[in-house]
Design a protein around this motif. Structure first.
Motif, PDB file in Angstrom:
ATOM      1  N   ALA A 154       0.814  -1.215   0.000  1.00  0.00           N
ATOM      2  CA  ALA A 154       0.000   0.000   0.000  1.00  0.00           C
ATOM      3  C   ALA A 154       0.849   1.267   0.000  1.00  0.00           C
ATOM      4  O   ALA A 154       0.351   2.343  -0.292  1.00  0.00           O
ATOM      5  N   ARG A 155       2.135   1.129   0.328  1.00  0.00           N
ATOM      6  CA  ARG A 155       2.999   2.315   0.427  1.00  0.00           C
ATOM      7  C   ARG A 155       4.256   2.082  -0.396  1.00  0.00           C
ATOM      8  O   ARG A 155       4.873   1.013  -0.339  1.00  0.00           O
ATOM      9  N   GLN A 156       4.630   3.101  -1.148  1.00  0.00           N
ATOM     10  CA  GLN A 156       5.831   3.036  -1.975  1.00  0.00           C
ATOM     11  C   GLN A 156       6.954   3.816  -1.290  1.00  0.00           C
ATOM     12  O   GLN A 156       6.861   5.036  -1.140  1.00  0.00           O
ATOM     13  N   ILE A 157       7.981   3.089  -0.884  1.00  0.00           N
ATOM     14  CA  ILE A 157       9.124   3.690  -0.200  1.00  0.00           C
ATOM     15  C   ILE A 157      10.308   3.708  -1.168  1.00  0.00           C
ATOM     16  O   ILE A 157      10.734   2.660  -1.658  1.00  0.00           O
ATOM     17  N   TRP A 158      10.835   4.900  -1.447  1.00  0.00           N
ATOM     18  CA  TRP A 158      12.005   5.043  -2.311  1.00  0.00           C
ATOM     19  C   TRP A 158      13.200   5.429  -1.445  1.00  0.00           C
ATOM     20  O   TRP A 158      13.179   6.471  -0.768  1.00  0.00           O
ATOM     21  N   ILE A 159      14.219   4.593  -1.470  1.00  0.00           N
ATOM     22  CA  ILE A 159      15.423   4.812  -0.670  1.00  0.00           C
ATOM     23  C   ILE A 159      16.570   5.142  -1.605  1.00  0.00           C
ATOM     24  O   ILE A 159      16.920   4.350  -2.491  1.00  0.00           O
TER      25      ILE A 159
END
Length: 312
Positions: A154-159
């Protein structure tokens, strides 16, 4: 939720796999309804709370894998029978899966009979409502049927950055549910040999160009080896738009960045949407300490957002 991707990976690696899920809870319990673990010959992953409850559940699951039994329901009073101080009662559903059974599973909501053969009207209505409105139902038993929505990130995390802090953050975040992690660095050699499941790595010589095309609903963590690259990424994400953005750094670094981002045309209100420093400075500067603080911040943000949605 029903983590179909993890189950598929376990079956591909180990063959037949048993899944134990908490189907119902009455009173106090070490885990919530829907918490699950996987068991295979010689190993397991996940947890339903540990202790005697999990030990017995693991033993039953292992025994089922040696038979043709595909499903079993067990009601466990935690205090009288198992000596656990929770004092409540849990109902455990154990099911076995292999490649053939996985192929028949739906990819949205997994509803199946447990103690009732025919689908009750309540389950039929629940599924129709969930599919028409796009809102997944809660996991649990409904009139003898077990209903679980299939987990989807549900959440897009870009590192941004694969140094010590980036690696620590990925290691902490990767096991968490509902996260789709994209990990970016300037050189493929900077990534570790083992990439956690659910993490997509992107080596690119121009991260800021990529950031300009990232989803506007993404949550960014900027922690590269270069202050110049960090600044370029802040500029690109502010221009593109984001759900959240965090930058690793000191108060001095952030003061300089604010001035430079202002000079690049960003308003003070927009700039203050970037969190710097990330995590919880009180925990310390060790990479794992930073990672724990970041994970805590992400989880608190999710809970806060959920409360706001429920209030609306």
């Amino acid at each position: 939720m029903f983590d179909l991707d993890t189950l598929r990976s376990a079956v591909a690696a180990h063959g037949a796999v048993a899944r134990v899920v908490i189907a119902e809870v009455a009173g106090s319990s070490p885990r919530e309804t829907g918490a699950a673990m996987l068991v295979w010959a010689g190993g397991q992953s996940g947890t339903i709370g540990g202790g005697a409850l999990e030990w017995q559940a693991t033993s039953r699951a292992s025994a089922m894998l040696e038979t043709d039994k595909q499903q079993q329901l067990d009601v466990e009073p935690l205090g009288p029978k198992l000596g656990q101080c929770c004092g409540g009662m849990v109902t455990l559903l154990t099911e076995t899966f292999d490649a053939a059974t996985l192929a028949a599973l739906p990819d949205d909501i997994f509803a199946r009979p447990v103690s009732a053969k025919d689908m009750p009207l309540a389950v039929s209505r629940l599924l129709a409502q969930a599919r028409s409105q796009g809102v997944p139902p809660p996991s649990g038993m409904v009139q003898g049927w077990m209903v679980e929505p299939v987990a989807k990130p549900a959440r897009q995390i870009w590192i941004w950055g694969a140094g010590h802090v980036g690696r620590a953050i990925v290691d902490v975040l990767a096991p968490l549910p509902d996260l789709a992690i994209t990990w970016v660095d300037v050189d493929a050699a900077r990534f570790p040999d083992r990439i956690p499941e659910g993490v997509t790595t992107i080596p690119t010589a121009q991260p800021a160009v990529l950031a300009a095309h990232a989803p506007t609903g993404a949550e960014h963590l900027i922690l590269t080896y270069s202050h110049a690259l960090d600044l370029a990424l802040c500029h690109a994400t502010l221009t593109r738009g984001f759900a959240r953005c965090g930058l690793i750094g000191s108060k001095t670094k952030w003061a300089r960045f604010r001035a430079r981002l202002t000079a690049l045309g960003h308003s003070p209100a927009a700039i203050t949407r970037i969190d710097c420093p990330i995590g919880d400075p009180a925990l310390g500067k060790h990479p794992q300490m930073i990672a724990i603080g970041v994970a805590s911040s992400l989880l608190k943000y999710k809970q806060h957002a959920s409360r706001q949605e429920n209030a609306g």
